[in-house]
Design a protein around this motif. Structure first.
Motif, PDB file in Angstrom:
ATOM      1  N   GLY A  91       0.948  30.957   3.806  1.00 19.46           N
ATOM      2  CA  GLY A  91       1.208  29.875   2.870  1.00 19.46           C
ATOM      3  C   GLY A  91       0.556  30.115   1.531  1.00 19.46           C
ATOM      4  N   ALA A  92       1.042  29.408   0.517  1.00 25.25           N
ATOM      5  CA  ALA A  92       0.469  29.511  -0.823  1.00 25.25           C
ATOM      6  C   ALA A  92       0.758  28.230  -1.591  1.00 25.25           C
ATOM      7  N   ALA A  93      -0.211  27.821  -2.432  1.00 30.01           N
ATOM      8  CA  ALA A  93      -0.019  26.694  -3.338  1.00 30.01           C
ATOM      9  C   ALA A  93       0.350  27.263  -4.701  1.00 30.01           C
ATOM     10  N   ALA A 125       6.220  21.641   0.505  1.00 38.38           N
ATOM     11  CA  ALA A 125       5.888  20.268   0.129  1.00 38.38           C
ATOM     12  C   ALA A 125       5.029  20.296  -1.123  1.00 38.38           C
ATOM     13  N   TYR A 126       5.006  19.192  -1.831  1.00 34.59           N
ATOM     14  CA  TYR A 126       4.147  19.108  -3.003  1.00 34.59           C
ATOM     15  C   TYR A 126       2.705  18.836  -2.589  1.00 34.59           C
ATOM     16  N   VAL A 127       1.775  19.423  -3.333  1.00 37.28           N
ATOM     17  CA  VAL A 127       0.344  19.235  -3.110  1.00 37.28           C
ATOM     18  C   VAL A 127      -0.298  18.892  -4.443  1.00 37.28           C
ATOM     19  N   VAL A 151       0.843  -1.191   0.000  1.00 40.93           N
ATOM     20  CA  VAL A 151       0.000   0.000   0.000  1.00 40.93           C
ATOM     21  C   VAL A 151       0.881   1.244   0.000  1.00 40.93           C
ATOM     22  N   GLY A 152       0.697   2.078  -1.009  1.00 42.39           N
ATOM     23  CA  GLY A 152       1.398   3.356  -1.053  1.00 42.39           C
ATOM     24  C   GLY A 152       0.565   4.417  -0.358  1.00 42.39           C
ATOM     25  N   ALA A 153       1.081   4.928   0.750  1.00 42.84           N
ATOM     26  CA  ALA A 153       0.447   6.026   1.486  1.00 42.84           C
ATOM     27  C   ALA A 153       1.479   7.128   1.664  1.00 42.84           C
ATOM     28  N   ASP A 154       2.255   7.345   0.612  1.00 43.62           N
ATOM     29  CA  ASP A 154       3.450   8.189   0.693  1.00 43.62           C
ATOM     30  C   ASP A 154       3.272   9.550   0.022  1.00 43.62           C
ATOM     31  N   GLY A 155       2.045  10.080   0.028  1.00 43.86           N
ATOM     32  CA  GLY A 155       1.830  11.481  -0.298  1.00 43.86           C
ATOM     33  C   GLY A 155       1.805  11.840  -1.770  1.00 43.86           C
ATOM     34  N   ALA A 156       1.786  13.159  -2.016  1.00 45.12           N
ATOM     35  CA  ALA A 156       1.602  13.692  -3.368  1.00 45.12           C
ATOM     36  C   ALA A 156       2.709  13.281  -4.325  1.00 45.12           C
ATOM     37  N   ARG A 167      -2.682  17.636 -11.042  1.00 47.60           N
ATOM     38  CA  ARG A 167      -1.773  18.770 -11.187  1.00 47.60           C
ATOM     39  C   ARG A 167      -0.991  18.958  -9.897  1.00 47.60           C
ATOM     40  N   GLN A 168       0.307  19.207 -10.024  1.00 47.09           N
ATOM     41  CA  GLN A 168       1.175  19.345  -8.861  1.00 47.09           C
ATOM     42  C   GLN A 168       1.452  20.818  -8.566  1.00 47.09           C
ATOM     43  N   TYR A 169       1.338  21.174  -7.301  1.00 45.70           N
ATOM     44  CA  TYR A 169       1.706  22.491  -6.798  1.00 45.70           C
ATOM     45  C   TYR A 169       2.754  22.310  -5.714  1.00 45.70           C
ATOM     46  N   ILE A 170       3.507  23.362  -5.464  1.00 46.77           N
ATOM     47  CA  ILE A 170       4.366  23.357  -4.294  1.00 46.77           C
ATOM     48  C   ILE A 170       3.769  24.330  -3.278  1.00 46.77           C
ATOM     49  N   ALA A 171       3.511  23.822  -2.105  1.00 43.83           N
ATOM     50  CA  ALA A 171       2.982  24.660  -1.024  1.00 43.83           C
ATOM     51  C   ALA A 171       4.153  25.179  -0.204  1.00 43.83           C
ATOM     52  N   ILE A 172       4.293  26.493  -0.170  1.00 45.28           N
ATOM     53  CA  ILE A 172       5.346  27.146   0.613  1.00 45.28           C
ATOM     54  C   ILE A 172       4.698  27.825   1.811  1.00 45.28           C
ATOM     55  N   GLN A 173       5.304  27.669   2.977  1.00 44.29           N
ATOM     56  CA  GLN A 173       4.820  28.334   4.180  1.00 44.29           C
ATOM     57  C   GLN A 173       5.969  28.999   4.923  1.00 44.29           C
ATOM     58  N   GLU A 174       5.699  30.176   5.463  1.00 43.67           N
ATOM     59  CA  GLU A 174       6.623  30.837   6.387  1.00 43.67           C
ATOM     60  C   GLU A 174       5.876  31.138   7.683  1.00 43.67           C
ATOM     61  N   TYR A 175       6.626  31.101   8.783  1.00 47.48           N
ATOM     62  CA  TYR A 175       6.069  31.315  10.119  1.00 47.48           C
ATOM     63  C   TYR A 175       6.688  32.594  10.689  1.00 47.48           C
ATOM     64  N   TYR A 176       5.817  33.468  11.229  1.00 46.55           N
ATOM     65  CA  TYR A 176       6.286  34.756  11.734  1.00 46.55           C
ATOM     66  C   TYR A 176       5.806  34.955  13.174  1.00 46.55           C
ATOM     67  N   ARG A 177       6.648  35.575  13.969  1.00 39.10           N
ATOM     68  CA  ARG A 177       6.216  35.995  15.299  1.00 39.10           C
ATOM     69  C   ARG A 177       5.095  37.028  15.143  1.00 39.10           C
TER      70      ARG A 177
END
Length: 365
Positions: A217-219, A253-255, A153-158, A174-184
């Motif tokens: 974040g953004a896709a 990560a890829y989405v 069983v493949g449960a290894d994501g996008a 269709r593949q997207y890259i989701a980028i996220q940054e964390y800010y105080r």
């Protein structure tokens, strides 16, 4: 010889292992160490950690309640929707459960029965078909190892390696890259933001507050200068009054985004795919947890019925889930069509018309 080997111990893989682990001989292979907090940025799921109502319903059906230590604040009941092209904003009532995603994944993993064999910090490398099933190769502690199974069983994501080996020519979502940054962040932000801006992406962007931290974040399209688009997004949101403090962390990560049911791959022969590896994810919102749970449940029911015909049974069990993907693609057309979205937002239907003034009075806006 195992009955089932599961590659991937995220929500889909951990749920399947929990459901079949007491009745079948199971091995789970997971690249992260699920028994402690991850120390490597690339091991962290790029996800804001909001559990949507559909996923909440599945947790309820499983009889599971989320432990206190997994929750993050604030709990959110409002979505701030921003349409860049029309310069419209609306607030809509929604109920998400705000969690620490990494702790959530580790909690699901901890529910795997003790009878299940687990290999953490193990990297899946390949597979070979045999007369009795499948033999997989993986690396653990720098050593190459093998395991034989009746069902893989493949449960290894996008970016599923199992899927790429199984059927490299099958149509991919269709593949997207989701980028996220964390800010105080100082102060409070009691809403989740959903941003529509076609200059940035034909999908969407988001902000999520978490205990003194704001996630942006953004896709984005991998081939369309995603880093540059992310920088531009941040600039545009600052111009709208968003206050981004010092960046303390970033990840990506890829989405996937299935545009039609034909991009969903259940598996073939003695190999099955669940969760995002199969393509199960909402094309309108990229919500994936409910699909992880529902696809794992569908496969577990098929395995318990007959392991030898489990892939065919799994496909039969996911008829309603395929209909759901069709409906979500219709919803996506309505959401991402500029004219339709403008008319809906302009009308104010279902929006919370007074909340913006209340937030302004409290100093949040």
């Amino acid at each position: 010889m195992y009955d089932v080997v599961i590659v991937g111990g995220g929500p889909a893989g951990a749920t399947l292992a929990r459901l079949i682990g007491k009745s079948r001989k199971v091995l789970v292979i997971e690249r992260r160490n699920m028994y402690r907090a991850s120390e490597k940025e690339d091991y962290q799921k790029c996800c804001g950690g909001l559990i949507a109502p559909d996923a909440q319903k599945m947790l309820a059906e499983f009889g599971l309640g989320i432990p206190q230590h997994i929750l993050d604040g604030p709990q959110l009941f409002t979505v701030r929707t921003i349409d860049k092209k029309s310069n419209l904003e609306r607030y809509y009532q929604r109920h998400y459960i705000n969690v620490d995603r990494e702790r959530f994944d580790r909690w699901l993993f901890s529910l795997i029965p003790s009878q299940v064999d687990v290999e953490c910090e193990a990297i899946f490398k390949g597979l070979e078909h045999t007369n009795n099933g499948v033999e997989i190769t993986y690396v653990k502690d720098g050593r190459k190892r093998k395991a034989a199974t009746k069902l893989l069983v493949g449960a290894d994501g996008a970016s599923s390696k199992v899927r790429r080996i199984l059927s490299p020519d099958y149509p991919m979502p269709r593949q997207y890259i989701a980028i996220q940054e964390y800010y105080r962040m100082d102060g409070e932000m009691p809403y989740y933001s959903s941003i529509f801006d076609k200059d940035i992406t034909d999908f969407y962007s988001w902000t999520i507050p978490k205990d003194g931290v704001l996630i942006l974040g953004a896709a984005l399209h991998p081939e369309d200068d995603p880093v540059g688009k992310f920088v531009e997004l941040k600039k545009r949101l600052r111009d709208r009054g968003f206050d981004f403090g010092p960046c303390i962390k970033r990840n990506g990560a890829y989405v996937s985004r299935p545009r039609k049911v034909g991009e969903i791959l259940h598996g073939d022969g003695n190999i099955a795919l669940i969760g995002e590896a199969a393509g199960w994810i909402s094309p309108s919102s990229a919500e994936g947890l409910s699909y992880c749970f529902r696809s794992a449940l569908a496969l577990s029911d098929a395995i318990e019925m007959d392991l030898n015909t489990s892939v065919a049974g799994y496909r039969k069990n996911t008829g309603k889930l395929r209909m759901n993907i069709r409906w979500k693609n219709i919803k996506a057309f309505l959401m991402y069509n500029d004219t339709i979205r403008f008319l809906i937002m302009k009308s104010g239907v279902l929006s919370m018309g007074s909340i913006k003034s209340k937030l302004a009075e409290s100093g949040i806006l």
